[in-house]
Design a protein around this motif. Structure first.
Motif, PDB file in Angstrom:
ATOM      1  N   ALA A  78       0.829  -1.212   0.000  1.00 41.14           N
ATOM      2  CA  ALA A  78       0.000   0.000   0.000  1.00 41.14           C
ATOM      3  C   ALA A  78       0.859   1.256   0.000  1.00 41.14           C
ATOM      4  N   ALA A  79       2.010   1.194   0.639  1.00 36.55           N
ATOM      5  CA  ALA A  79       2.897   2.357   0.685  1.00 36.55           C
ATOM      6  C   ALA A  79       3.453   2.706  -0.692  1.00 36.55           C
ATOM      7  N   ALA A  80       3.426   1.760  -1.626  1.00 39.58           N
ATOM      8  CA  ALA A  80       3.897   2.039  -2.984  1.00 39.58           C
ATOM      9  C   ALA A  80       2.916   2.886  -3.771  1.00 39.58           C
ATOM     10  N   LEU A  81       1.686   3.040  -3.273  1.00 41.14           N
ATOM     11  CA  LEU A  81       0.684   3.851  -3.974  1.00 41.14           C
ATOM     12  C   LEU A  81       0.904   5.328  -3.669  1.00 41.14           C
ATOM     13  N   PRO A  82       0.705   6.204  -4.648  1.00 43.53           N
ATOM     14  CA  PRO A  82       0.847   7.637  -4.395  1.00 43.53           C
ATOM     15  C   PRO A  82      -0.222   8.144  -3.432  1.00 43.53           C
ATOM     16  N   ALA A  83       0.102   9.194  -2.722  1.00 45.38           N
ATOM     17  CA  ALA A  83      -0.868   9.834  -1.833  1.00 45.38           C
ATOM     18  C   ALA A  83      -1.993  10.442  -2.656  1.00 45.38           C
ATOM     19  N   ARG A  84      -3.203  10.433  -2.103  1.00 44.74           N
ATOM     20  CA  ARG A  84      -4.386  11.016  -2.737  1.00 44.74           C
ATOM     21  C   ARG A  84      -4.598  10.495  -4.150  1.00 44.74           C
ATOM     22  N   ALA A  85      -4.335   9.205  -4.340  1.00 47.19           N
ATOM     23  CA  ALA A  85      -4.439   8.622  -5.679  1.00 47.19           C
ATOM     24  C   ALA A  85      -5.858   8.160  -5.978  1.00 47.19           C
ATOM     25  N   ASN A  86      -6.200   8.162  -7.251  1.00 44.42           N
ATOM     26  CA  ASN A  86      -7.362   7.441  -7.757  1.00 44.42           C
ATOM     27  C   ASN A  86      -6.884   6.033  -8.099  1.00 44.42           C
ATOM     28  N   LEU A  87      -7.418   5.041  -7.405  1.00 42.42           N
ATOM     29  CA  LEU A  87      -6.984   3.661  -7.602  1.00 42.42           C
ATOM     30  C   LEU A  87      -7.936   2.966  -8.562  1.00 42.42           C
ATOM     31  N   VAL A  88      -7.419   2.563  -9.724  1.00 42.00           N
ATOM     32  CA  VAL A  88      -8.214   1.911 -10.763  1.00 42.00           C
ATOM     33  C   VAL A  88      -7.905   0.420 -10.736  1.00 42.00           C
ATOM     34  N   GLU A  89      -8.942  -0.400 -10.497  1.00 39.03           N
ATOM     35  CA  GLU A  89      -8.741  -1.850 -10.517  1.00 39.03           C
ATOM     36  C   GLU A  89      -9.293  -2.401 -11.818  1.00 39.03           C
ATOM     37  N   PHE A  90      -8.414  -3.014 -12.606  1.00 33.83           N
ATOM     38  CA  PHE A  90      -8.783  -3.569 -13.898  1.00 33.83           C
ATOM     39  C   PHE A  90      -9.316  -4.988 -13.719  1.00 33.83           C
ATOM     40  N   GLY A  91     -10.573  -5.210 -14.134  1.00 33.43           N
ATOM     41  CA  GLY A  91     -11.171  -6.527 -13.949  1.00 33.43           C
ATOM     42  C   GLY A  91     -11.412  -6.810 -12.490  1.00 33.43           C
ATOM     43  N   SER A  92     -12.155  -5.941 -11.823  1.00 33.42           N
ATOM     44  CA  SER A  92     -12.196  -5.932 -10.359  1.00 33.42           C
ATOM     45  C   SER A  92     -12.789  -7.185  -9.736  1.00 33.42           C
ATOM     46  N   GLY A  93     -13.949  -7.653 -10.215  1.00 33.42           N
ATOM     47  CA  GLY A  93     -14.555  -8.824  -9.586  1.00 33.42           C
ATOM     48  C   GLY A  93     -14.781  -8.599  -8.103  1.00 33.42           C
ATOM     49  N   SER A  94     -14.428  -9.576  -7.303  1.00 31.10           N
ATOM     50  CA  SER A  94     -14.583  -9.478  -5.849  1.00 31.10           C
ATOM     51  C   SER A  94     -13.685  -8.382  -5.289  1.00 31.10           C
ATOM     52  N   THR A  95     -14.156  -7.747  -4.202  1.00 28.59           N
ATOM     53  CA  THR A  95     -13.365  -6.688  -3.562  1.00 28.59           C
ATOM     54  C   THR A  95     -12.441  -7.217  -2.467  1.00 28.59           C
ATOM     55  N   ALA A  96     -12.333  -8.537  -2.311  1.00 27.85           N
ATOM     56  CA  ALA A  96     -11.566  -9.096  -1.192  1.00 27.85           C
ATOM     57  C   ALA A  96     -10.122  -8.608  -1.188  1.00 27.85           C
ATOM     58  N   LYS A  97      -9.499  -8.503  -2.353  1.00 26.35           N
ATOM     59  CA  LYS A  97      -8.081  -8.114  -2.402  1.00 26.35           C
ATOM     60  C   LYS A  97      -7.893  -6.614  -2.243  1.00 26.35           C
ATOM     61  N   VAL A  98      -8.702  -5.831  -2.940  1.00 24.82           N
ATOM     62  CA  VAL A  98      -8.499  -4.386  -2.870  1.00 24.82           C
ATOM     63  C   VAL A  98      -8.784  -3.850  -1.475  1.00 24.82           C
ATOM     64  N   ARG A  99      -9.626  -4.541  -0.718  1.00 27.91           N
ATOM     65  CA  ARG A  99      -9.879  -4.113   0.651  1.00 27.91           C
ATOM     66  C   ARG A  99      -8.588  -4.061   1.470  1.00 27.91           C
ATOM     67  N   ARG A 100      -7.658  -4.965   1.179  1.00 28.94           N
ATOM     68  CA  ARG A 100      -6.388  -4.968   1.909  1.00 28.94           C
ATOM     69  C   ARG A 100      -5.621  -3.682   1.676  1.00 28.94           C
ATOM     70  N   LEU A 101      -5.731  -3.124   0.476  1.00 34.04           N
ATOM     71  CA  LEU A 101      -5.052  -1.868   0.183  1.00 34.04           C
ATOM     72  C   LEU A 101      -5.826  -0.670   0.724  1.00 34.04           C
ATOM     73  N   LEU A 102      -7.133  -0.679   0.535  1.00 36.08           N
ATOM     74  CA  LEU A 102      -7.942   0.449   0.983  1.00 36.08           C
ATOM     75  C   LEU A 102      -7.848   0.640   2.494  1.00 36.08           C
ATOM     76  N   ALA A 103      -7.815  -0.462   3.228  1.00 35.83           N
ATOM     77  CA  ALA A 103      -7.748  -0.360   4.688  1.00 35.83           C
ATOM     78  C   ALA A 103      -6.446   0.267   5.158  1.00 35.83           C
ATOM     79  N   ARG A 104      -5.389   0.094   4.365  1.00 34.60           N
ATOM     80  CA  ARG A 104      -4.073   0.605   4.757  1.00 34.60           C
ATOM     81  C   ARG A 104      -3.774   1.978   4.158  1.00 34.60           C
ATOM     82  N   ARG A 105      -4.613   2.442   3.244  1.00 31.95           N
ATOM     83  CA  ARG A 105      -4.413   3.761   2.643  1.00 31.95           C
ATOM     84  C   ARG A 105      -5.728   4.552   2.665  1.00 31.95           C
ATOM     85  N   PRO A 106      -6.136   4.993   3.857  1.00 29.67           N
ATOM     86  CA  PRO A 106      -7.383   5.756   3.942  1.00 29.67           C
ATOM     87  C   PRO A 106      -7.315   7.107   3.240  1.00 29.67           C
TER      88      PRO A 106
END
Length: 324
Positions: A78-106
């Motif tokens: 999550a720290a590799a993501l830029p601050a105040r970024a728009n996070l685009v998930e390609f082929g998102s499907g289930s949110t189980a994985k992206v939740r791990r990033l969102l929780a760590r980058r409020p």
């Protein structure tokens, strides 16, 4: 629930392929010397549900292994993501994985899930919005393998992409490089991309993962024929075909096929197609990479390699890439 103002009630903006394109691809695939179907057509509503069931099968290591990496090393990822970024998930499907990033980058400004299944996308976006009430969620129903546009008024100051699940392995290497370059065009200069990549490993482990004992992967594969019947009026009988998946070591990929159990003739939109007994429809590839080989592929597409994270057994990898 916070939704980007161009959306209402988490309804995605639709840029999905129409039935004419589906029909064109079926007719082209069934007319080829080696019959084939693009793997993206697996993911209607029924196919999306079946794939989620596949990820819960004991033989299918990729999902639980990638989730384990995101749990154990998610803070670094999550720290590799830029601050105040728009996070685009390609082929998102289930949110189980992206939740791990969102929780760590409020501090992320917006989440843009992109998926071809509009109904699945809507339901997942609504649940996620309830759990992350301060996050702008702007779903886009689109085929990410083709050109599509992001919402124009996203609030973030930078762009990042998320492409988990080793979906990159479903593309021929040249196509994968093209897709990564296309993601760069969508995200723009100085973007970051987090990609899940399955690694080369024992043949038995690989083949078991695509031939689960419960037959869920077989049902997922055969649903493609049922979809042709539902949406295009094709008269293919799924019971007349069998699922086959095997590792092709020379190409470093799992291949999935539908095998005709008998000599038969099928009809799609007034076109007849003959199948010999044992003839196959090639429905999916899943390429397996070494870390160095994937980094070289990313470099061809204009991305520079950053950190890489793996599980202790070296089954799976998560890469951070940067667009110069």
């Amino acid at each position: 629930m916070t939704i980007n103002p161009v959306f209402t009630d988490a309804t995605p903006v639709a840029q999905v392929p129409d039935a004419h394109r589906f029909l064109d691809d079926v007719l082209a695939g069934f007319s080829a010397p080696q019959k084939f179907m693009p793997a993206k057509y697996f993911y209607d509503a029924a196919g999306s549900d079946l794939f989620e069931a596949i990820t819960r099968q004991p033989e299918y290591y990729p999902t639980r292994t990638e989730l384990g990496i995101l749990d154990a090393q998610g803070a670094e990822i999550a720290a590799a993501l830029p601050a105040r970024a728009n996070l685009v998930e390609f082929g998102s499907g289930s949110t189980a994985k992206v939740r791990r990033l969102l929780a760590r980058r409020p501090d992320l400004a917006a989440y843009v899930p992109v998926d071809v299944s509009e109904s699945f996308l809507r339901s997942e976006a609504e649940v996620l919005a309830a759990d992350f009430p301060g996050l702008v969620i702007a779903p886009v129903a689109a085929d990410f393998t083709r050109a599509f546009t992001l919402p124009a008024d996203l609030p973030g100051q930078a762009f990042a992409g998320f492409f988990p699940g080793s979906t990159i392995g479903n593309f021929e290497p040249a196509q994968a490089a093209h897709l990564l370059a296309q993601f760069g065009g969508v995200l723009g200069h100085d973007a970051t991309l987090i990609v899940g990549v399955d690694l080369v490993k024992d043949k038995g482990v690989l083949e078991d993962a695509y031939n689960d004992a419960a037959g869920v992967t077989a049902a997922f594969n055969l649903n493609l024929l049922a979809r042709i019947g539902r949406e295009l009026g094709g008269d293919l009988d799924p019971a007349a075909f069998a699922h086959r998946a095997f590792f092709n070591p020379s190409a470093s990929r799992i291949e999935m096929h539908l095998v005709s159990r008998q000599a038969q003739q099928v009809n799609v939109a007034g076109r007849d197609f003959a199948f010999a007994k044992g003839e196959t429809i090639h429905t999916e590839n899943s390429y397996k990479y070494t870390i160095d080989r994937f980094r070289a592929l990313a470099a061809e597409a204009g991305w520079s390699a950053g950190a890489v994270w793996t599980d202790d057994d070296g089954l799976f990898s998560v890469h951070a890439l940067r667009r110069a």
